[in-house]
Design a protein around this motif. Structure first.
Motif, PDB file in Angstrom:
ATOM      1  N   MET A  75     -33.663   4.863  21.280  1.00  0.00           N
ATOM      2  CA  MET A  75     -33.677   5.833  20.191  1.00  0.00           C
ATOM      3  C   MET A  75     -32.357   6.593  20.227  1.00  0.00           C
ATOM      4  O   MET A  75     -32.099   7.375  21.155  1.00  0.00           O
ATOM      5  N   ALA A  76     -31.509   6.343  19.242  1.00  0.00           N
ATOM      6  CA  ALA A  76     -30.175   6.946  19.226  1.00  0.00           C
ATOM      7  C   ALA A  76     -30.167   8.239  18.434  1.00  0.00           C
ATOM      8  O   ALA A  76     -30.675   8.309  17.311  1.00  0.00           O
ATOM      9  N   VAL A  77     -29.574   9.278  19.030  1.00  0.00           N
ATOM     10  CA  VAL A  77     -29.388  10.562  18.346  1.00  0.00           C
ATOM     11  C   VAL A  77     -27.903  10.926  18.298  1.00  0.00           C
ATOM     12  O   VAL A  77     -27.535  12.026  17.864  1.00  0.00           O
ATOM     13  N   ASP A 124     -21.135  12.290  20.720  1.00  0.00           N
ATOM     14  CA  ASP A 124     -21.432  13.399  19.816  1.00  0.00           C
ATOM     15  C   ASP A 124     -22.709  13.088  19.036  1.00  0.00           C
ATOM     16  O   ASP A 124     -23.352  12.063  19.254  1.00  0.00           O
ATOM     17  N   ILE A 125     -23.085  13.982  18.112  1.00  0.00           N
ATOM     18  CA  ILE A 125     -24.313  13.770  17.357  1.00  0.00           C
ATOM     19  C   ILE A 125     -24.149  12.597  16.400  1.00  0.00           C
ATOM     20  O   ILE A 125     -23.042  12.187  16.071  1.00  0.00           O
ATOM     21  N   LEU A 126     -25.256  12.081  15.930  1.00  0.00           N
ATOM     22  CA  LEU A 126     -25.267  10.908  15.071  1.00  0.00           C
ATOM     23  C   LEU A 126     -24.825  11.275  13.652  1.00  0.00           C
ATOM     24  O   LEU A 126     -25.434  12.138  13.013  1.00  0.00           O
ATOM     25  N   PRO A 127     -23.780  10.629  13.130  1.00  0.00           N
ATOM     26  CA  PRO A 127     -23.356  10.903  11.747  1.00  0.00           C
ATOM     27  C   PRO A 127     -24.429  10.472  10.747  1.00  0.00           C
ATOM     28  O   PRO A 127     -25.216   9.554  11.008  1.00  0.00           O
ATOM     29  N   ASN A 128     -24.446  11.111   9.600  1.00  0.00           N
ATOM     30  CA  ASN A 128     -25.450  10.813   8.578  1.00  0.00           C
ATOM     31  C   ASN A 128     -25.492   9.331   8.211  1.00  0.00           C
ATOM     32  O   ASN A 128     -26.561   8.736   8.077  1.00  0.00           O
ATOM     33  N   GLN A 129     -24.319   8.736   8.011  1.00  0.00           N
ATOM     34  CA  GLN A 129     -24.261   7.355   7.558  1.00  0.00           C
ATOM     35  C   GLN A 129     -24.727   6.346   8.597  1.00  0.00           C
ATOM     36  O   GLN A 129     -24.964   5.189   8.288  1.00  0.00           O
ATOM     37  N   ASN A 130     -24.890   6.798   9.834  1.00  0.00           N
ATOM     38  CA  ASN A 130     -25.360   5.913  10.904  1.00  0.00           C
ATOM     39  C   ASN A 130     -26.826   6.119  11.236  1.00  0.00           C
ATOM     40  O   ASN A 130     -27.331   5.547  12.198  1.00  0.00           O
ATOM     41  N   GLY A 131     -27.520   6.943  10.413  1.00  0.00           N
ATOM     42  CA  GLY A 131     -28.964   7.078  10.602  1.00  0.00           C
ATOM     43  C   GLY A 131     -29.438   8.407  11.120  1.00  0.00           C
ATOM     44  O   GLY A 131     -30.512   8.487  11.720  1.00  0.00           O
ATOM     45  N   ALA A 132     -28.658   9.462  10.915  1.00  0.00           N
ATOM     46  CA  ALA A 132     -29.023  10.788  11.411  1.00  0.00           C
ATOM     47  C   ALA A 132     -30.397  11.220  10.889  1.00  0.00           C
ATOM     48  O   ALA A 132     -30.810  10.831   9.800  1.00  0.00           O
ATOM     49  N   ILE A 141     -33.992   0.431  12.456  1.00  0.00           N
ATOM     50  CA  ILE A 141     -34.264   1.335  11.344  1.00  0.00           C
ATOM     51  C   ILE A 141     -33.674   2.729  11.574  1.00  0.00           C
ATOM     52  O   ILE A 141     -33.628   3.224  12.693  1.00  0.00           O
ATOM     53  N   LYS A 142     -33.254   3.369  10.490  1.00  0.00           N
ATOM     54  CA  LYS A 142     -32.540   4.650  10.533  1.00  0.00           C
ATOM     55  C   LYS A 142     -33.403   5.795   9.995  1.00  0.00           C
ATOM     56  O   LYS A 142     -34.376   5.573   9.280  1.00  0.00           O
ATOM     57  N   SER A 143     -32.993   7.011  10.345  1.00  0.00           N
ATOM     58  CA  SER A 143     -33.599   8.250   9.820  1.00  0.00           C
ATOM     59  C   SER A 143     -35.130   8.171   9.841  1.00  0.00           C
ATOM     60  O   SER A 143     -35.799   8.310   8.805  1.00  0.00           O
ATOM     61  N   ILE A 144     -35.685   7.993  11.013  1.00  0.00           N
ATOM     62  CA  ILE A 144     -37.123   7.736  11.185  1.00  0.00           C
ATOM     63  C   ILE A 144     -37.936   9.022  11.029  1.00  0.00           C
ATOM     64  O   ILE A 144     -37.623  10.050  11.619  1.00  0.00           O
TER      65      ILE A 144
END
Length: 321
Positions: free
Chosen positions: A209-211, A216-224, A239-242
């Motif tokens: 589970m990537a954050v 650094d924090i997860l950029p929006n385009q990578n599934g934040a 899957i992104k933005s779960i």
């Protein structure tokens, strides 16, 4: 015969990118798509993470599962994306996700488990569980990257919900909000985006589970703010933005399998001997390499056979693609 790949050596963070850039937040953030990411970090990070003056996260544990392959640049990883919720072009997510606000964020847990309910993202982000895992990413379209993710074990997360004996599969669902994800205004896929794993796949040591990424924090385009990473499967399985996790007795329907069942199977393991109906999967284009460099051979299970081949013993890998 499965291809056996030895456990991969660790890579120091300082070897991924120049240490001065890696530690200097201002220089690092010049490479991000949205300068507003700093504000997002301040609002979604727990208090212990906000105290860090050099990076979005405290010192991270290193993983024995990290790849020794050359890591892609931050620019590669954040500007060449598939995230149809923000558009179908590779550049669309990095342009269209700038204003996406991933806060507050909660995840609903349902189905065959003892501890169903709604949980805040902060319930899962613990300083002692965060680690860096450098994983290969192989897209079903025939290209690949290597990404230094920040996060924690999926298996450790799922065990906290105490799935029961009927939990044979795990289903994941992406946020569905047309006002925040403009790509969902078009019926290019079945919304909301859903994916799934067999329970023994989900409990394997590799799913993550990537954050964050690159420390650094997860950029929006990578599934934040939180996404799944399953490195032996094609990228669309990650899957992104779960917003929802559901334990089920029956195999869940997944978005790409519903959209084109003859092209995208439920398992979608990286397999060079099983071609996509419209192109070969034997080789892959490595993003970031010069155009004149030849494609490289694709490995069975994306090079993670040692950890996952046993999950598919006795299965026809052409039938269960």
């Amino acid at each position: 015969m499965p291809i056996i790949v030895k456990s991969l050596p660790e890579i120091k963070s300082s070897e991924i990118t120049p240490r001065s850039v890696y530690l200097d937040r201002r220089k690092f953030m010049k490479h991000t798509v949205a300068t507003g990411l700093l504000l997002t970090a301040d609002t979604i990070l727990p208090a212990w993470a906000k105290k860090s003056t050099q990076s979005g996260w405290p010192e991270l544990k290193k993983s024995p599962y990290s790849s020794s392959d050359t890591v892609n640049s931050f620019e590669d990883i954040t500007t060449y994306n598939n995230f149809y919720e923000f558009g179908t072009g590779k550049k669309d997510p990095h342009k269209n996700a700038v204003d996406f606000n991933p806060k507050p964020w909660s995840i609903t847990v349902a189905g065959e488990c003892a501890k169903a309910g709604s949980y805040n993202l902060e319930d899962f982000i613990k300083p002692d569980s965060l680690e860096e895992r450098i994983y290969r990413l192989r897209c079903v379209e025939g290209w690949s990257m290597v990404i230094p993710w920040v996060g924690f074990s999926l298996a450790d997360m799922l065990k906290k919900f105490e799935p029961n004996s009927k939990a044979k599969y795990v289903e994941f669902t992406t946020l569905f909000d047309k006002s925040r994800m403009p790509g969902q205004q078009r019926r290019v896929l079945h919304w909301p985006y859903t994916e799934g794993l067999r329970i023994d796949e989900a409990m394997n040591e590799l799913p993550f589970m990537a954050v964050g990424l690159y420390g650094d924090i997860l950029p929006n385009q990578n599934g934040a703010p939180i996404r799944l990473v399953v490195p032996w499967k094609y990228g669309f399985k990650s899957i992104k933005s779960i917003v929802k996790i559901r334990f089920t007795e029956k195999q869940p329907q997944t978005t790409w399998n519903k959209t084109a069942p003859k092209e995208y199977g439920f398992y979608s393991n990286v397999n060079p001997i099983v071609d996509h109906p419209r192109w070969s999967q034997k080789k892959e284009r490595v993003i970031g390499q010069p155009f004149w460099k030849p494609k490289r051979d694709t490995q069975l299970y994306n090079g993670y056979a040692e950890q996952v081949a046993h999950l598919y013993q006795g299965m026809d890998l052409k039938k269960h693609f």
